[in-house]
Design a protein around this motif. Structure first.
Motif, PDB file in Angstrom:
ATOM      1  N   GLY A 149      64.310 -16.676 -52.257  1.00  0.00           N
ATOM      2  CA  GLY A 149      63.806 -16.347 -50.882  1.00  0.00           C
ATOM      3  C   GLY A 149      63.519 -14.736 -50.427  1.00  0.00           C
ATOM      4  N   ARG A 150      63.940 -13.981 -51.428  1.00  0.00           N
ATOM      5  CA  ARG A 150      63.543 -12.566 -51.494  1.00  0.00           C
ATOM      6  C   ARG A 150      62.154 -12.177 -51.709  1.00  0.00           C
ATOM      7  N   ALA A 151      61.987 -12.849 -52.949  1.00  0.00           N
ATOM      8  CA  ALA A 151      60.448 -12.774 -53.408  1.00  0.00           C
ATOM      9  C   ALA A 151      59.502 -13.407 -52.457  1.00  0.00           C
ATOM     10  N   ALA A 152      59.878 -14.528 -51.874  1.00  0.00           N
ATOM     11  CA  ALA A 152      58.931 -15.009 -50.879  1.00  0.00           C
ATOM     12  C   ALA A 152      58.732 -13.955 -49.665  1.00  0.00           C
ATOM     13  N   ALA A 153      59.700 -13.485 -49.459  1.00  0.00           N
ATOM     14  CA  ALA A 153      59.983 -12.485 -48.077  1.00  0.00           C
ATOM     15  C   ALA A 153      58.868 -11.283 -48.499  1.00  0.00           C
ATOM     16  N   ARG A 154      59.169 -10.891 -49.648  1.00  0.00           N
ATOM     17  CA  ARG A 154      58.156  -9.718 -50.398  1.00  0.00           C
ATOM     18  C   ARG A 154      56.693 -10.057 -50.337  1.00  0.00           C
ATOM     19  N   LEU A 155      56.576 -11.404 -50.507  1.00  0.00           N
ATOM     20  CA  LEU A 155      55.016 -11.904 -50.773  1.00  0.00           C
ATOM     21  C   LEU A 155      54.652 -11.885 -49.298  1.00  0.00           C
ATOM     22  N   GLY A 156      55.578 -12.773 -48.591  1.00  0.00           N
ATOM     23  CA  GLY A 156      55.121 -12.753 -47.065  1.00  0.00           C
ATOM     24  C   GLY A 156      54.769 -11.662 -46.222  1.00  0.00           C
ATOM     25  N   THR A 157      55.642 -10.723 -46.517  1.00  0.00           N
ATOM     26  CA  THR A 157      55.517  -9.234 -45.690  1.00  0.00           C
ATOM     27  C   THR A 157      54.258  -8.492 -46.043  1.00  0.00           C
ATOM     28  N   ALA A 158      54.244  -8.577 -47.516  1.00  0.00           N
ATOM     29  CA  ALA A 158      53.054  -7.875 -47.872  1.00  0.00           C
ATOM     30  C   ALA A 158      51.721  -8.448 -47.598  1.00  0.00           C
ATOM     31  N   ALA A 159      51.581  -9.788 -47.575  1.00  0.00           N
ATOM     32  CA  ALA A 159      50.430 -10.489 -46.872  1.00  0.00           C
ATOM     33  C   ALA A 159      50.331 -10.198 -45.312  1.00  0.00           C
ATOM     34  N   ASP A 160      51.534 -10.045 -44.503  1.00  0.00           N
ATOM     35  CA  ASP A 160      51.333  -9.691 -43.339  1.00  0.00           C
ATOM     36  C   ASP A 160      50.827  -8.294 -42.876  1.00  0.00           C
ATOM     37  N   ALA A 161      51.293  -7.310 -44.051  1.00  0.00           N
ATOM     38  CA  ALA A 161      50.816  -6.088 -43.824  1.00  0.00           C
ATOM     39  C   ALA A 161      49.352  -5.864 -44.240  1.00  0.00           C
ATOM     40  N   ASP A 162      48.624  -6.649 -45.069  1.00  0.00           N
ATOM     41  CA  ASP A 162      47.476  -6.936 -45.418  1.00  0.00           C
ATOM     42  C   ASP A 162      46.475  -7.261 -44.270  1.00  0.00           C
ATOM     43  N   GLN A 163      47.205  -8.329 -43.571  1.00  0.00           N
ATOM     44  CA  GLN A 163      46.336  -8.850 -42.542  1.00  0.00           C
ATOM     45  C   GLN A 163      46.373  -8.142 -41.341  1.00  0.00           C
ATOM     46  N   THR A 164      47.413  -7.199 -41.225  1.00  0.00           N
ATOM     47  CA  THR A 164      47.334  -6.344 -40.252  1.00  0.00           C
ATOM     48  C   THR A 164      46.382  -5.075 -40.370  1.00  0.00           C
ATOM     49  N   LEU A 165      46.343  -4.675 -41.870  1.00  0.00           N
ATOM     50  CA  LEU A 165      45.299  -3.663 -41.925  1.00  0.00           C
ATOM     51  C   LEU A 165      43.996  -4.126 -41.602  1.00  0.00           C
ATOM     52  N   TRP A 166      43.779  -5.486 -42.093  1.00  0.00           N
ATOM     53  CA  TRP A 166      42.260  -5.934 -41.804  1.00  0.00           C
ATOM     54  C   TRP A 166      42.054  -6.052 -40.271  1.00  0.00           C
ATOM     55  N   LEU A 167      43.056  -6.405 -39.617  1.00  0.00           N
ATOM     56  CA  LEU A 167      42.816  -6.369 -38.187  1.00  0.00           C
ATOM     57  C   LEU A 167      42.616  -5.203 -37.309  1.00  0.00           C
ATOM     58  N   ARG A 168      43.222  -3.916 -37.874  1.00  0.00           N
ATOM     59  CA  ARG A 168      43.053  -2.769 -37.548  1.00  0.00           C
ATOM     60  C   ARG A 168      41.597  -2.376 -37.918  1.00  0.00           C
TER      61      ARG A 168
END
Length: 183
Positions: A149-168
């Motif tokens: 669960g923690r590894a999945a949360a790490r990967l998910g939040t990293a993907a969210d941060a990448d998506q937010t960077l591209w939206l910016r």
């Protein structure tokens, strides 16, 4: 004898058993091979990407200043920066949650009880002595990620941060393009 309760649940049981025995329709078949004209070596994919400050290629200092002012004053970009900062903080927290955590604490307190706060008892001193209390502690925790669960949360939040960077960056490109178009 059939009871009223059984009579009420019997249709649901029959329907449940009937639907349990049904099968799904066959999935459509896919082509066996990919056509030869579908390739990753397309000319559209191999050229260099457009630079993020593409308007500078027009070599107009007035336009450069205008776009810089528009990027600096745009509220959508301020909001996008705040979302990006929050997404990166969540990704950092999820990454750090996989590692051990701990802390240390120390406390020293000094108390003195007034003699008049307690009725006098025979055999007790008229004034109580000053008390010094010391408290120290150490804490060490490490939650093992057995279920992932923690590894999945790490990967998910990293993907969210990448998506937010591209939206910016998308917002930035839109502001720059609208400024250049209005120019």
């Amino acid at each position: 004898m059939i009871t009223p309760r059984l009579r009420a649940t019997l249709p649901a049981l029959v329907l449940g058993f009937a639907t349990a025995c049904t099968t799904l329709p066959d999935a459509p078949s896919l082509p066996a091979s990919v056509p030869a004209d579908w390739t990753v070596e397309s000319a559209a994919l191999t050229h260099d990407p457009q630079p993020r400050d593409w308007w500078r290629e027009l070599h107009d200092p007035g336009l450069d200043a205008l776009v810089a002012e528009a990027l600096r004053a745009n509220r959508d970009l301020v909001a996008a920066d705040a979302r990006l900062q929050a997404a990166r903080a969540l990704a950092r927290d999820a990454r750090l949650a996989q590692w051990p955590s701990g802390g240390a604490a120390a406390q020293l307190s000094r108390t003195r009880v007034a003699a008049l706060s307690q009725p006098p008892l025979e055999g007790t001193p008229s004034e109580f002595a000053t008390q010094q209390l010391a408290d120290t502690g150490l804490e060490f925790r490490w939650q093992l990620d057995l279920a992932g669960g923690r590894a999945a949360a790490r990967l998910g939040t990293a993907a969210d941060a990448d998506q937010t960077l591209w939206l910016r960056r998308q917002t930035e490109a839109g502001v720059a393009a609208a400024t250049v178009e209005a120019w």
